[in-house]
Motif scaffolding. Sequence first.
Motif, short mmCIF file in Angstrom:
data_model
loop_
_atom_site.label_atom_id
_atom_site.label_comp_id
_atom_site.label_asym_id
_atom_site.label_seq_id
_atom_site.Cartn_x
_atom_site.Cartn_y
_atom_site.Cartn_z
N GLU A 12 0.88 -1.27 0.08
CA GLU A 12 0.00 -0.25 0.12
C GLU A 12 0.87 1.25 -0.09
O GLU A 12 1.40 1.61 1.01
CB GLU A 12 -0.89 0.13 1.42
CG GLU A 12 -1.95 -1.24 1.30
CD GLU A 12 -2.98 -1.19 2.45
OE1 GLU A 12 -3.20 -0.01 2.84
OE2 GLU A 12 -2.84 -2.21 3.29
N GLU A 14 0.61 4.38 -0.45
CA GLU A 14 0.14 5.69 0.54
C GLU A 14 0.43 5.49 1.83
O GLU A 14 1.15 6.23 2.54
CB GLU A 14 -1.37 6.15 0.27
CG GLU A 14 -1.68 7.23 0.80
CD GLU A 14 -3.27 7.80 0.59
OE1 GLU A 14 -3.71 7.98 1.68
OE2 GLU A 14 -3.73 7.53 -0.45
N GLU A 17 4.32 5.45 2.17
CA GLU A 17 5.03 6.97 2.10
C GLU A 17 4.60 7.72 3.51
O GLU A 17 5.49 8.25 4.01
CB GLU A 17 4.50 7.59 0.98
CG GLU A 17 5.06 7.16 -0.19
CD GLU A 17 4.54 7.52 -1.54
OE1 GLU A 17 3.56 8.28 -1.63
OE2 GLU A 17 5.02 7.20 -2.44
N THR A 18 3.38 7.59 3.87
CA THR A 18 2.96 8.33 5.24
C THR A 18 3.82 7.73 6.42
O THR A 18 4.46 8.47 7.10
CB THR A 18 1.42 8.03 5.53
OG1 THR A 18 0.72 8.55 4.28
CG2 THR A 18 1.02 8.82 6.70
N THR A 34 8.09 -2.35 -2.17
CA THR A 34 6.54 -2.47 -1.99
C THR A 34 6.34 -4.20 -2.22
O THR A 34 5.11 -4.48 -2.44
CB THR A 34 5.87 -2.09 -3.31
OG1 THR A 34 6.47 -2.32 -4.44
CG2 THR A 34 6.07 -0.59 -2.90
#
Length: 138
Positions: A12, A14, A17-18, A34
């Motif tokens: 995932e 997003e 990265e968060t 990933t």
Amino acid sequence: MEPISVLIVDDEVEFLETLAKRLRKRKLVVNVVTSGEAALEKLLAAPVDVVVLDVKMPGMSGLDTLREIKKRHALMEVIMLTGHANMEVAIEGMDIGAFDYLMKPVEIDQLLYKIQDARKKKALNEKSDLLGTPGRSS
């Protein structure tokens, strides 16, 4: 003490990265990939202190990735993450050698404490291994 280096493995993007951004703000050195296959390649190229690994990924699963990491890097500590409450998977991960298991969405401070604890355990195990001291926990 040197900054903690972490490899985060999650499909995932997003979330990945968060999480990486939040850990970097806390002065950790963070690499991201990933897939399980990419994680194994990354660990060969650039060893880290701790791996944070998603359980459910397409292709090579988190548990399969954990097995390979433990086979290739026996002292590596791995924290498993999942968005799916599944105690069987948690128990299997711990049996394979995961350091711990956390549910998504993960509380950043809780994850940071687990990463710090995992790094300490890895450092102790490496020291015991170097000294040839019995009683290394795995």
